[in-house]
Scaffold this motif. Structure first.
Motif, PDB file in Angstrom:
ATOM      1  N   ALA A  20       0.196  -1.057  -0.170  1.00  0.00           N
ATOM      2  CA  ALA A  20       0.121   0.335  -0.160  1.00  0.00           C
ATOM      3  C   ALA A  20       0.716   1.468  -0.205  1.00  0.00           C
ATOM      4  N   HIS A  21       1.982   1.278   0.726  1.00  0.00           N
ATOM      5  CA  HIS A  21       2.977   2.281   0.554  1.00  0.00           C
ATOM      6  C   HIS A  21       4.314   2.715  -0.508  1.00  0.00           C
ATOM      7  N   ASN A  67       2.629   1.445  -2.841  1.00  0.00           N
ATOM      8  CA  ASN A  67       1.702   2.204  -4.592  1.00  0.00           C
ATOM      9  C   ASN A  67       1.297   4.158  -4.279  1.00  0.00           C
ATOM     10  N   GLY A 101       2.285  -3.760  -5.308  1.00  0.00           N
ATOM     11  CA  GLY A 101       2.552  -1.790  -5.167  1.00  0.00           C
ATOM     12  C   GLY A 101       2.200  -1.349  -6.007  1.00  0.00           C
TER      13      GLY A 101
END
Length: 514
Positions: free
Chosen positions: A396-397, A399, A446
């Motif tokens: 998530a980070h 991405n 990601g």
């Protein structure tokens, strides 16, 4: 069936023979082998029934009956010819003390007597754990080749050691911290939570701090090569682990001063990342000494002038002397914590605060994503310098970081055109109107799909106007953004307009900086 001349059997019992009883002859004790003694030398054996030199046959026959009588006295369990043979006892353990009072005849490779069987058996646990010395391993290996019982025990112990631990990477999963915090906050929500757009910087700064937290002074001074692409060619700057953390401290200070925190370089410091880093390195004597020792000199440092008179002698300094790790790591982490507390207490409106980077500016939310990406990239640089693995950020980070790079590409293309480094636009795009676009696909966790406007940063990218398709792996794309790989050497799938693909690859590499 054995006759009277065979060992281990007795002849006729002469206890009822007439004549006075004779006192049995008991042999003298022999010294044990493990105490440094040696087997006693004995005279050559003379067959029974053969008379000694100068003796008569009658004397030889009497000596044979006397020897067999002694054997019965010393071995009462020996079967007689007229008795049923008793069940055979279990064979003694190899190397155990024998009937004659001796020990195992095993010897190590040097020729000295080896330890007893019980001692060697007690060493199998340490041998299985690879905790023995080279000499002990050689003795145990030699014993295992001759003792099947200990060999089976050694195999069982080796299998048990394999069950004690599983060989895996000691580096923690980068998602572990996020999962733990999510579980804690799910049960007890934070009164003032960290904004979602600041979470990547919080996580990457914590991972980098964990990497350098256990380093010693030698690793703190390990050389690190910082690489980036200045728009035309690759650049390289040599520093140390301490110099990298000092670089992060000074560039993070740009964001800190934008939210009202003190500047780590003091008032009147430069505003650009490169100028601030050079100013910090010039003010750090240990960094200058480290580069000078390798025959280099940081930008802006002039060579010393020739002295007109003999200089005053000074005490010699160690070329590897430098600041303690806490002298740099502590201020960097304290500044990061203060920055996160400030943006958490400030509320939502602070996310659009402009952060000046000298020649350009970013909103605060994008500036913290930029700082998170740089923490990860320099974490990889430090990990390679000390030969330690370093995983990518959470999906998530990552991405969010890739999304920031994709949003910056149209402006980077326009700046390269103004500098004459990119092809001119095919169409004069208007603001908000779809124009030529490139489909950027980043594979892996990601990753995702983005459409890049090619002719103008104000135009709208649209799949209907796609002229090229570029596919890269997530780590390959991030290496290109960091300037660690030349644009034309990147491994990528390309379909469509080659000129547009080339311009996007160079624009992606030009996003990097020191």
């Amino acid at each position: 069936m054995s006759g009277p001349g065979e060992p281990g059997r007795t002849g006729p019992d002469d206890s009822d023979a007439p004549g006075p009883a004779r006192r049995p002859r008991i042999p003298a004790p022999r010294p044990p082998a493990e105490d440094g003694g040696h087997w006693p030398r004995s005279a050559p054996a003379r067959p029974r029934g053969v008379p000694a030199q100068g003796g008569s046959p009658e004397a030889a026959e009497a000596e044979t009956r006397h020897t067999e009588s002694e054997t019965d006295a010393l071995n009462p369990t020996t079967a007689r010819p007229d008795e049923e043979p008793a069940a055979a006892d279990a064979p003694p353990e190899p190397g155990a003390r024998g009937e004659a009072g001796g020990v195992s005849a095993e010897s190590d490779l040097t020729g000295t007597p080896a330890p007893s069987h019980h001692v060697l058996k007690s060493m199998l646990g340490a041998w299985a754990l690879a905790a023995c010395s080279a000499e002990e391993i050689a003795v145990v290996d030699h014993h295992l080749n001759q003792c099947p019982t200990c060999a089976e025990e050694a195999v069982r112990l080796r299998r048990a050691v394999g069950l004690l631990h599983v060989e895996e990477n000691l580096d923690l999963n980068p998602q572990l911290r996020s999962r733990v915090l999510a579980g804690c906050l799910g049960r007890r929500p934070a009164r003032i939570p960290v904004p979602e757009w600041a979470a990547p910087y919080d996580a990457e700064a914590a991972r980098l701090d964990a990497l350098i937290g256990d380093m010693g002074e030698a690793e703190w001074r390990a050389p690190v090569a910082l690489r980036w692409f200045d728009g035309e060619r690759a650049r390289l700057r040599d520093t140390t682990v301490a110099g990298v953390i000092g670089h992060l401290l000074t560039v993070d200070g740009i964001v800190a001063t934008a939210v009202g925190l003190p500047d780590p370089l003091g008032p009147g410091a430069p505003t650009g990342p490169l100028a601030r880093t050079e100013a910090y390195w010039r003010a750090e004597p240990a960094h200058v000494a480290q580069l000078t020792r390798h025959g280099e000199r940081p930008h802006g440092v002039r060579p010393p002038r020739a002295a007109s008179r003999p200089a005053t002698p000074r005490p010699p300094e160690s070329p590897r002397a430098g600041p303690r790790p806490d002298a740099i790591r502590g201020p960097w982490r304290e500044q990061g914590h203060a920055l996160l507390r400030t943006v958490s207490f400030a509320g939502r409106g602070i996310s659009q605060l402009s952060v000046p980077y000298g020649e350009f500016a970013l909103p605060l939310r994008d500036a913290l994503l930029d700082r998170a990406f740089e923490c990860w990239v320099h974490g990889v640089d430090i990990a390679e310098a000390v030969s330690y693995p370093y995983r990518p950020p959470a999906a998530a980070h990552l991405n969010l970081m890739i999304d920031l790079c994709a949003r910056l590409l149209p402006r980077a293309l326009a700046e390269r055109r103004q500098a004459g480094l990119a092809s001119p636009p095919r169409h004069l795009g208007r603001a908000g109107v779809p124009s030529r676009s490139l489909h950027l696909e980043v594979e892996g966790h990601g990753g995702g799909h983005w459409y890049i406007a090619l002719d103008s940063p104000t135009a709208t990218a649209s799949p209907d106007e796609q002229v090229a398709h570029l596919v890269l792996d997530r780590e390959e794309f991030c290496r290109l953004v960091a300037g660690h790989v030349p644009p034309l050497d990147v491994v990528a799938g390309q379909v469509g307009d080659p000129e547009a693909i080339r311009d996007v690859l160079y624009a992606t590499a030009s996003l990097s900086r020191l």
